[in-house]
Design a protein around this motif. Structure first.
Motif, mmCIF file in Angstrom:
data_model
loop_
_atom_site.group_PDB
_atom_site.id
_atom_site.type_symbol
_atom_site.label_atom_id
_atom_site.label_comp_id
_atom_site.label_asym_id
_atom_site.label_seq_id
_atom_site.Cartn_x
_atom_site.Cartn_y
_atom_site.Cartn_z
ATOM 1 N N ASP A 1 0.834 -1.209 0.000
ATOM 2 C CA ASP A 1 0.000 0.000 0.000
ATOM 3 C C ASP A 1 0.866 1.255 0.000
ATOM 4 O O ASP A 1 0.558 2.244 -0.683
ATOM 5 C CB ASP A 1 -0.924 0.003 1.224
ATOM 6 C CG ASP A 1 -2.051 -1.018 1.106
ATOM 7 O OD1 ASP A 1 -2.365 -1.430 -0.024
ATOM 8 O OD2 ASP A 1 -2.606 -1.412 2.157
ATOM 9 N N ASN A 2 1.957 1.216 0.791
ATOM 10 C CA ASN A 2 2.841 2.384 0.862
ATOM 11 C C ASN A 2 3.643 2.583 -0.422
ATOM 12 O O ASN A 2 3.896 3.716 -0.857
ATOM 13 C CB ASN A 2 3.819 2.240 2.034
ATOM 14 C CG ASN A 2 3.120 2.292 3.389
ATOM 15 O OD1 ASN A 2 2.015 2.827 3.503
ATOM 16 N ND2 ASN A 2 3.760 1.746 4.410
ATOM 17 N N ALA A 3 4.068 1.469 -1.017
ATOM 18 C CA ALA A 3 4.973 1.541 -2.170
ATOM 19 C C ALA A 3 4.260 1.811 -3.488
ATOM 20 O O ALA A 3 4.872 2.338 -4.427
ATOM 21 C CB ALA A 3 5.765 0.237 -2.288
ATOM 22 N N ALA A 4 2.995 1.442 -3.563
ATOM 23 C CA ALA A 4 2.269 1.551 -4.837
ATOM 24 C C ALA A 4 2.385 2.938 -5.475
ATOM 25 O O ALA A 4 2.729 3.052 -6.669
ATOM 26 C CB ALA A 4 0.808 1.156 -4.645
ATOM 27 N N PRO A 5 2.138 4.040 -4.747
ATOM 28 C CA PRO A 5 2.257 5.357 -5.413
ATOM 29 C C PRO A 5 3.694 5.709 -5.796
ATOM 30 O O PRO A 5 3.911 6.403 -6.800
ATOM 31 C CB PRO A 5 1.713 6.333 -4.346
ATOM 32 C CG PRO A 5 1.788 5.594 -3.051
ATOM 33 C CD PRO A 5 1.607 4.158 -3.373
ATOM 34 N N LEU A 6 4.677 5.218 -5.017
ATOM 35 C CA LEU A 6 6.071 5.514 -5.333
ATOM 36 C C LEU A 6 6.518 4.761 -6.585
ATOM 37 O O LEU A 6 7.194 5.325 -7.460
ATOM 38 C CB LEU A 6 6.977 5.141 -4.150
ATOM 39 C CG LEU A 6 6.658 5.837 -2.824
ATOM 40 C CD1 LEU A 6 7.608 5.373 -1.733
ATOM 41 C CD2 LEU A 6 6.740 7.359 -2.988
ATOM 42 N N VAL A 7 6.127 3.488 -6.669
ATOM 43 C CA VAL A 7 6.442 2.702 -7.865
ATOM 44 C C VAL A 7 5.711 3.294 -9.069
ATOM 45 O O VAL A 7 6.275 3.408 -10.169
ATOM 46 C CB VAL A 7 6.046 1.223 -7.667
ATOM 47 C CG1 VAL A 7 6.223 0.439 -8.968
ATOM 48 C CG2 VAL A 7 6.885 0.589 -6.564
ATOM 49 N N GLY A 8 4.453 3.666 -8.839
ATOM 50 C CA GLY A 8 3.665 4.262 -9.920
ATOM 51 C C GLY A 8 4.319 5.516 -10.479
ATOM 52 O O GLY A 8 4.330 5.733 -11.701
ATOM 53 N N ALA A 9 4.894 6.339 -9.599
ATOM 54 C CA ALA A 9 5.552 7.565 -10.053
ATOM 55 C C ALA A 9 6.773 7.248 -10.912
ATOM 56 O O ALA A 9 7.037 7.927 -11.921
ATOM 57 C CB ALA A 9 5.963 8.403 -8.837
ATOM 58 N N MET A 10 7.518 6.192 -10.533
ATOM 59 C CA MET A 10 8.694 5.807 -11.329
ATOM 60 C C MET A 10 8.265 5.282 -12.693
ATOM 61 O O MET A 10 8.881 5.618 -13.720
ATOM 62 C CB MET A 10 9.504 4.736 -10.588
ATOM 63 C CG MET A 10 10.753 4.310 -11.353
ATOM 64 S SD MET A 10 11.831 3.172 -10.424
ATOM 65 C CE MET A 10 10.830 1.673 -10.431
ATOM 66 N N LEU A 11 7.222 4.470 -12.720
ATOM 67 C CA LEU A 11 6.755 3.930 -13.996
ATOM 68 C C LEU A 11 6.211 5.052 -14.892
ATOM 69 O O LEU A 11 6.466 5.071 -16.105
ATOM 70 C CB LEU A 11 5.678 2.865 -13.753
ATOM 71 C CG LEU A 11 6.093 1.646 -12.924
ATOM 72 C CD1 LEU A 11 4.931 0.675 -12.783
ATOM 73 C CD2 LEU A 11 7.297 0.945 -13.558
ATOM 74 N N ASP A 12 5.481 5.987 -14.290
ATOM 75 C CA ASP A 12 4.909 7.101 -15.068
ATOM 76 C C ASP A 12 5.995 8.006 -15.646
ATOM 77 O O ASP A 12 5.798 8.622 -16.701
ATOM 78 C CB ASP A 12 3.960 7.927 -14.192
ATOM 79 C CG ASP A 12 2.681 7.185 -13.838
ATOM 80 O OD1 ASP A 12 2.385 6.179 -14.530
ATOM 81 O OD2 ASP A 12 2.003 7.585 -12.870
ATOM 82 N N SER A 13 7.140 8.043 -14.972
ATOM 83 C CA SER A 13 8.234 8.899 -15.454
ATOM 84 C C SER A 13 8.931 8.304 -16.673
ATOM 85 O O SER A 13 9.692 8.988 -17.359
ATOM 86 C CB SER A 13 9.266 9.108 -14.344
ATOM 87 O OG SER A 13 10.039 7.928 -14.139
ATOM 88 N N GLY A 14 8.681 7.006 -16.928
ATOM 89 C CA GLY A 14 9.322 6.335 -18.046
ATOM 90 C C GLY A 14 10.707 5.819 -17.715
ATOM 91 O O GLY A 14 11.395 5.253 -18.578
ATOM 92 N N ALA A 15 11.141 5.969 -16.451
ATOM 93 C CA ALA A 15 12.484 5.532 -16.075
ATOM 94 C C ALA A 15 12.603 4.007 -16.044
ATOM 95 O O ALA A 15 13.690 3.459 -16.258
ATOM 96 C CB ALA A 15 12.849 6.095 -14.698
ATOM 97 N N ALA A 16 11.502 3.321 -15.810
ATOM 98 C CA ALA A 16 11.524 1.856 -15.735
ATOM 99 C C ALA A 16 10.139 1.309 -16.034
ATOM 100 O O ALA A 16 9.139 2.035 -15.977
ATOM 101 C CB ALA A 16 11.987 1.405 -14.349
ATOM 102 N N SER A 17 10.098 0.040 -16.368
ATOM 103 C CA SER A 17 8.814 -0.637 -16.581
ATOM 104 C C SER A 17 8.796 -1.912 -15.760
ATOM 105 O O SER A 17 9.830 -2.558 -15.556
ATOM 106 C CB SER A 17 8.608 -0.954 -18.068
ATOM 107 O OG SER A 17 9.695 -1.704 -18.576
ATOM 108 N N LEU A 18 7.631 -2.272 -15.258
ATOM 109 C CA LEU A 18 7.479 -3.455 -14.402
ATOM 110 C C LEU A 18 7.326 -4.698 -15.266
ATOM 111 O O LEU A 18 6.430 -4.773 -16.108
ATOM 112 C CB LEU A 18 6.266 -3.290 -13.490
ATOM 113 C CG LEU A 18 5.937 -4.455 -12.546
ATOM 114 C CD1 LEU A 18 7.057 -4.673 -11.528
ATOM 115 C CD2 LEU A 18 4.614 -4.193 -11.810
ATOM 116 N N ASP A 19 8.208 -5.695 -15.057
ATOM 117 C CA ASP A 19 8.134 -6.949 -15.812
ATOM 118 C C ASP A 19 7.265 -7.984 -15.097
ATOM 119 O O ASP A 19 6.467 -8.673 -15.730
ATOM 120 C CB ASP A 19 9.539 -7.533 -16.011
ATOM 121 C CG ASP A 19 10.435 -6.610 -16.824
ATOM 122 O OD1 ASP A 19 9.899 -5.825 -17.632
ATOM 123 O OD2 ASP A 19 11.665 -6.675 -16.643
#
Length: 254
Positions: free
Chosen positions: A141-159
């Motif tokens: 729950d805590n990490a979801a928005p932080l991971v989401g921000a990284m994915l939205d930035s285009g810096a990484a994609s979740l495999d």
């Protein structure tokens, strides 16, 4: 106590002479004295016991401390819940601030045992383990928005992202995991040697994890070998935890 009281009573002084008392009077008087002495002795004993009990309760050296909460451990039960996400890095420099932010945020989570990032070329893996399924759910729950921000930035994609734990622990974090598309691996058998401490251990930054993945052709045939691996590895001083989890026909060794 009764014979002792009688002996004390018959030797006690009296306000009347023996010649003035009949045999019956002497018996009645001695009986009354014995009863009075018994009552006094009983009160003395009770007061002494109460004083002793109060002293023991107030003595800090005799107070048994309440046990602290410990991580669950068992030779056949995983004492923690693993989350293992894999990413592809598109821009490492752009990703680094996000990765650092997640490390710092996770440090404040009481149920986190260890957490950090590993790299293999453009592949990024987060090594993270929590005390149980509830702690894992809190982290998701805590990490979801932080991971989401990284994915939205285009810096990484979740495999891919998966969770390893007992049936009970997987159930506790399934709602949070489903929102991220998690796969679930249920513990078959394991042991751990974790020790709970009050401060961060720098040594956790240096430990090495091995995570093989197999396809089961015959689980009944494989299980004796799986158990043999658990029992043999339990004797290794440098092993922190070891065991097997299952997902369909896939058993990785955590």
């Amino acid at each position: 106590l009764r014979p002792l009281a009688v002996a004390i009573g018959t030797r006690s002084g009296t306000s009347a002479t023996l010649d003035e008392l009949t045999s019956q009077d002497r018996i009645s008087q001695d009986t009354a004295r014995c009863d009075a002495i018994m009552d006094t002795l009983a009160r003395v004993v009770i007061l002494a016991l109460l004083a002793s009990a109060t002293s023991a309760l107030n003595d800090p050296a005799r107070v048994v401390p309440r046990p602290r909460r410990r991580l669950r451990t068992s030779a056949l039960r995983m004492a923690h819940t693993n989350i293992y996400p894999y990413f592809t890095i598109n821009d490492l420099e752009k990703a680094k601030p996000h990765l650092d932010q997640m490390v710092e945020a996770t440090k404040s989570e009481e149920g986190c045992i260890y957490y950090g990032w590993t790299l293999d070329g453009d592949k990024l893996h987060c090594r993270e383990t929590y005390s149980d399924g509830i702690a894992a759910a809190i982290h998701l729950d805590n990490a979801a928005p932080l991971v989401g921000a990284m994915l939205d930035s285009g810096a990484a994609s979740l495999d891919a992202i998966g969770i390893m734990g007992t049936k009970e622990d997987l159930s506790a974090c399934k709602e949070a995991g489903d929102g991220l598309g998690c796969e679930y691996w249920e513990v078959w058998g394991s042991f751990s040697k974790f020790t709970k401490v009050d401060s961060e251990q720098k040594a956790t930054a240096d430990f090495c994890t091995i995570q093989p993945v197999f396809t089961l052709a015959d689980q009944a045939k494989a299980e004796p070998f799986m158990k043999q691996c658990v029992d043999a590895t339990a004797t290794e001083e440098g092993c922190v935890y070891y065991g097997w989890t299952l997902k369909g026909d896939k058993p990785p060794g955590p």
